[in-house]
Design a protein around this motif. Structure first.
Motif, short mmCIF file in Angstrom:
data_model
loop_
_atom_site.label_atom_id
_atom_site.label_comp_id
_atom_site.label_asym_id
_atom_site.label_seq_id
_atom_site.Cartn_x
_atom_site.Cartn_y
_atom_site.Cartn_z
N GLU A 124 36.16 69.15 -1.68
CA GLU A 124 37.42 68.52 -1.42
C GLU A 124 38.34 68.74 -2.56
O GLU A 124 39.71 68.99 -2.15
CB GLU A 124 37.09 66.79 -1.17
CG GLU A 124 36.33 66.74 0.10
CD GLU A 124 36.02 65.26 0.44
OE1 GLU A 124 36.72 64.44 -0.58
OE2 GLU A 124 35.42 65.06 1.04
N GLU A 143 45.25 79.72 -6.81
CA GLU A 143 45.48 80.94 -6.25
C GLU A 143 44.21 81.55 -5.63
O GLU A 143 43.26 81.83 -6.23
CB GLU A 143 46.15 82.05 -6.87
CG GLU A 143 46.59 83.22 -6.27
CD GLU A 143 47.44 84.19 -6.99
OE1 GLU A 143 47.48 85.52 -6.36
OE2 GLU A 143 47.83 83.86 -8.00
N VAL A 144 44.10 81.60 -4.30
CA VAL A 144 43.01 82.01 -3.58
C VAL A 144 43.30 83.48 -3.23
O VAL A 144 44.07 83.91 -2.53
CB VAL A 144 42.89 81.40 -2.15
CG1 VAL A 144 41.82 81.90 -1.44
CG2 VAL A 144 42.87 80.01 -2.45
N ILE A 184 39.58 72.36 -2.32
CA ILE A 184 40.33 72.70 -1.24
C ILE A 184 41.76 71.97 -1.41
O ILE A 184 42.81 72.53 -1.18
CB ILE A 184 39.82 72.14 0.27
CG1 ILE A 184 38.50 72.72 0.63
CG2 ILE A 184 40.62 72.05 1.37
CD1 ILE A 184 37.61 72.13 1.60
N ASN A 185 41.75 70.90 -2.04
CA ASN A 185 42.98 70.35 -2.29
C ASN A 185 43.92 71.18 -3.23
O ASN A 185 45.11 71.29 -3.04
CB ASN A 185 42.89 68.84 -2.71
CG ASN A 185 44.14 68.10 -3.00
OD1 ASN A 185 45.14 68.18 -2.37
ND2 ASN A 185 44.08 67.37 -4.11
N GLN A 186 43.22 71.82 -4.27
CA GLN A 186 44.03 72.56 -5.35
C GLN A 186 44.39 73.76 -4.50
O GLN A 186 45.64 74.20 -4.91
CB GLN A 186 42.82 72.79 -6.48
CG GLN A 186 42.52 71.74 -7.27
CD GLN A 186 41.66 72.04 -8.27
OE1 GLN A 186 41.19 73.03 -8.30
NE2 GLN A 186 41.76 71.13 -9.36
N ALA A 187 43.47 74.31 -3.61
CA ALA A 187 44.19 75.64 -2.87
C ALA A 187 45.16 75.43 -2.20
O ALA A 187 46.20 76.07 -2.16
CB ALA A 187 42.84 76.02 -2.17
N VAL A 188 45.34 74.12 -1.36
CA VAL A 188 46.43 73.79 -0.34
C VAL A 188 47.44 73.45 -1.09
O VAL A 188 48.51 73.79 -0.76
CB VAL A 188 46.01 72.67 0.55
CG1 VAL A 188 47.02 72.20 1.31
CG2 VAL A 188 44.71 73.14 1.28
N THR A 189 47.60 72.99 -2.02
CA THR A 189 48.69 72.45 -3.01
C THR A 189 49.22 73.54 -3.64
O THR A 189 50.13 73.39 -4.41
CB THR A 189 48.43 71.01 -3.84
OG1 THR A 189 47.55 71.22 -4.76
CG2 THR A 189 48.05 69.99 -2.81
N GLY A 190 48.55 74.62 -3.81
CA GLY A 190 48.89 75.64 -4.76
C GLY A 190 48.64 75.93 -6.19
O GLY A 190 48.89 76.50 -7.01
N LYS A 191 47.79 74.80 -6.71
CA LYS A 191 47.64 74.64 -7.82
C LYS A 191 46.37 75.74 -8.43
O LYS A 191 46.41 76.14 -9.71
CB LYS A 191 46.67 73.37 -8.27
CG LYS A 191 47.75 72.10 -8.05
CD LYS A 191 47.07 70.63 -8.34
CE LYS A 191 47.86 69.72 -8.25
NZ LYS A 191 47.37 68.42 -8.23
#
Length: 72
Positions: free
Chosen positions: A47, A59-60, A50-57
């Motif tokens: 979680e 880079e995927v 995913i949160n870090q990826a969604v908020t842009g913290k």
């Protein structure tokens, strides 16, 4: 059916069997609890990731070939 005999272990043997099974059950219960804790920690880490990826913290980055092999 009347000629069928059943053999029971003596009391000492029954107590040894009981102690052995109790130890095994404790071991199984501990293993189950540790597994549940690991699952909870992994869910929390997932979680957070995913949160870090969604908020842009973070880079995927995914190469095209990796994406294709994952979808197959």
């Amino acid at each position: 059916m009347n000629n069928f005999s059943i053999v029971f272990p003596n009391l000492d043997e029954q107590q040894k069997i009981s102690k052995y099974l109790d130890k095994k059950l404790i071991h199984f219960d501990n293993t189950i609890e540790k597994t549940k804790q690991s699952i909870t920690k992994l869910k929390e880490a997932k979680e957070a990731l995913i949160n870090q990826a969604v908020t842009g913290k973070i880079e995927v980055i995914q190469e095209e070939e990796e994406a294709k092999s994952t979808n197959e």
